[in-house]
Motif scaffolding. Sequence first.
Motif, mmCIF file in Angstrom:
data_model
loop_
_atom_site.group_PDB
_atom_site.id
_atom_site.type_symbol
_atom_site.label_atom_id
_atom_site.label_comp_id
_atom_site.label_asym_id
_atom_site.label_seq_id
_atom_site.Cartn_x
_atom_site.Cartn_y
_atom_site.Cartn_z
ATOM 1 N N GLY A 1 -11.369 2.523 4.966
ATOM 2 C CA GLY A 1 -10.745 3.003 6.199
ATOM 3 C C GLY A 1 -9.739 2.000 6.752
ATOM 4 N N GLU A 2 -9.079 1.272 5.833
ATOM 5 C CA GLU A 2 -8.089 0.270 6.236
ATOM 6 C C GLU A 2 -6.905 0.939 6.922
ATOM 7 O OE1 GLU A 2 -8.485 -2.893 6.023
ATOM 8 O OE2 GLU A 2 -9.858 -3.277 4.368
ATOM 9 N N LYS A 3 -6.219 0.187 7.750
ATOM 10 C CA LYS A 3 -4.999 0.678 8.386
ATOM 11 C C LYS A 3 -3.804 -0.082 7.831
ATOM 12 C CE LYS A 3 -7.107 2.755 12.286
ATOM 13 N NZ LYS A 3 -7.023 3.136 13.643
ATOM 14 N N ILE A 4 -2.624 0.269 8.276
ATOM 15 C CA ILE A 4 -1.366 -0.181 7.690
ATOM 16 C C ILE A 4 -1.268 -1.687 7.453
ATOM 17 C CG2 ILE A 4 -0.177 -0.249 9.911
ATOM 18 C CD1 ILE A 4 2.356 0.702 8.370
ATOM 19 N N ALA A 5 -1.717 -2.485 8.385
ATOM 20 C CA ALA A 5 -1.563 -3.943 8.258
ATOM 21 C C ALA A 5 -2.330 -4.513 7.073
ATOM 22 C CB ALA A 5 -2.024 -4.624 9.546
ATOM 23 N N ASN A 6 -3.355 -3.802 6.606
ATOM 24 C CA ASN A 6 -4.207 -4.317 5.535
ATOM 25 C C ASN A 6 -4.010 -3.616 4.198
ATOM 26 O OD1 ASN A 6 -5.445 -6.145 7.310
ATOM 27 N ND2 ASN A 6 -6.823 -4.552 8.031
ATOM 28 N N ILE A 7 -2.996 -2.765 4.099
ATOM 29 C CA ILE A 7 -2.753 -2.022 2.856
ATOM 30 C C ILE A 7 -1.452 -2.535 2.234
ATOM 31 C CG2 ILE A 7 -2.436 0.236 1.806
ATOM 32 C CD1 ILE A 7 -3.809 1.428 4.318
ATOM 33 N N SER A 8 -1.528 -2.988 1.007
ATOM 34 C CA SER A 8 -0.324 -3.545 0.360
ATOM 35 C C SER A 8 0.724 -2.454 0.135
ATOM 36 C CB SER A 8 -0.683 -4.203 -0.975
ATOM 37 O OG SER A 8 -0.816 -3.234 -1.987
ATOM 38 N N ILE A 9 1.976 -2.858 0.112
ATOM 39 C CA ILE A 9 3.075 -1.917 -0.128
ATOM 40 C C ILE A 9 2.939 -1.274 -1.501
ATOM 41 C CG2 ILE A 9 4.676 -3.689 -0.963
ATOM 42 C CD1 ILE A 9 5.582 -0.529 1.077
ATOM 43 N N PHE A 10 2.427 -2.015 -2.462
ATOM 44 C CA PHE A 10 2.248 -1.460 -3.804
ATOM 45 C C PHE A 10 1.217 -0.331 -3.782
ATOM 46 C CE2 PHE A 10 3.579 -5.899 -4.417
ATOM 47 C CZ PHE A 10 4.813 -5.653 -4.987
ATOM 48 N N ALA A 11 0.144 -0.514 -3.044
ATOM 49 C CA ALA A 11 -0.872 0.533 -2.908
ATOM 50 C C ALA A 11 -0.293 1.745 -2.181
ATOM 51 C CB ALA A 11 -2.096 0.002 -2.165
ATOM 52 N N GLN A 12 0.577 1.513 -1.211
ATOM 53 C CA GLN A 12 1.207 2.616 -0.483
ATOM 54 C C GLN A 12 2.111 3.437 -1.408
ATOM 55 O OE1 GLN A 12 2.933 1.415 3.328
ATOM 56 N NE2 GLN A 12 1.574 -0.368 3.305
ATOM 57 N N ILE A 13 2.833 2.764 -2.282
ATOM 58 C CA ILE A 13 3.701 3.449 -3.246
ATOM 59 C C ILE A 13 2.858 4.254 -4.228
ATOM 60 C CG2 ILE A 13 5.302 3.076 -5.178
ATOM 61 C CD1 ILE A 13 6.306 0.578 -3.545
ATOM 62 N N ILE A 14 1.808 3.635 -4.742
ATOM 63 C CA ILE A 14 0.927 4.324 -5.695
ATOM 64 C C ILE A 14 0.252 5.520 -5.027
ATOM 65 C CG2 ILE A 14 -1.157 4.091 -7.107
ATOM 66 C CD1 ILE A 14 -0.209 1.150 -7.599
ATOM 67 N N ALA A 15 -0.109 5.397 -3.757
ATOM 68 C CA ALA A 15 -0.760 6.500 -3.038
ATOM 69 C C ALA A 15 0.139 7.739 -2.997
ATOM 70 C CB ALA A 15 -1.123 6.057 -1.622
ATOM 71 N N VAL A 16 1.388 7.543 -2.651
ATOM 72 C CA VAL A 16 2.336 8.667 -2.582
ATOM 73 C C VAL A 16 2.565 9.244 -3.979
ATOM 74 C CG1 VAL A 16 4.708 9.331 -2.025
ATOM 75 C CG2 VAL A 16 3.427 7.860 -0.462
ATOM 76 N N ALA A 17 2.760 8.381 -4.961
ATOM 77 C CA ALA A 17 2.973 8.835 -6.340
ATOM 78 C C ALA A 17 1.751 9.588 -6.860
ATOM 79 C CB ALA A 17 3.289 7.646 -7.244
ATOM 80 N N ASP A 18 0.559 9.110 -6.535
ATOM 81 C CA ASP A 18 -0.682 9.738 -6.986
ATOM 82 C C ASP A 18 -0.827 11.146 -6.412
ATOM 83 O OD1 ASP A 18 -3.281 9.697 -8.309
ATOM 84 O OD2 ASP A 18 -4.138 9.482 -6.298
ATOM 85 N N VAL A 19 -0.576 11.303 -5.127
ATOM 86 C CA VAL A 19 -0.656 12.626 -4.495
ATOM 87 C C VAL A 19 0.391 13.556 -5.099
ATOM 88 C CG1 VAL A 19 -0.292 13.882 -2.330
ATOM 89 C CG2 VAL A 19 -1.692 11.817 -2.356
#
Length: 82
Positions: A15-33
């Motif tokens: 349940g992490e929020k933006i400050a604790n989520i790496s940009i790489f994980a954010q990119i992979i999240a969008v690509a995964d969806v």
Amino acid sequence: LQHHERLNGSVYPKGEKIANISIFAQIIAVADVFHAMTCERVYRSKQSSFNVIEMINESEFGKFDIKVVRALIDIVADLPIV
């Protein structure tokens, strides 16, 4: 592990929020969806790239970094319509 997190803390595992989520994980999240929804699955048919982009951009607003979503939109906009 972090690619399941959403910026608003709404998803697992921590349940992490933006400050604790790496940009790489954010990119992979969008690509995964995007990949999951545009591919054929046993339990549902694939959706068009443009419908998926609309869903990510609108109904998932606040869950993904808008810069990452915009980058995906720029890439999908150049795809041929088939």
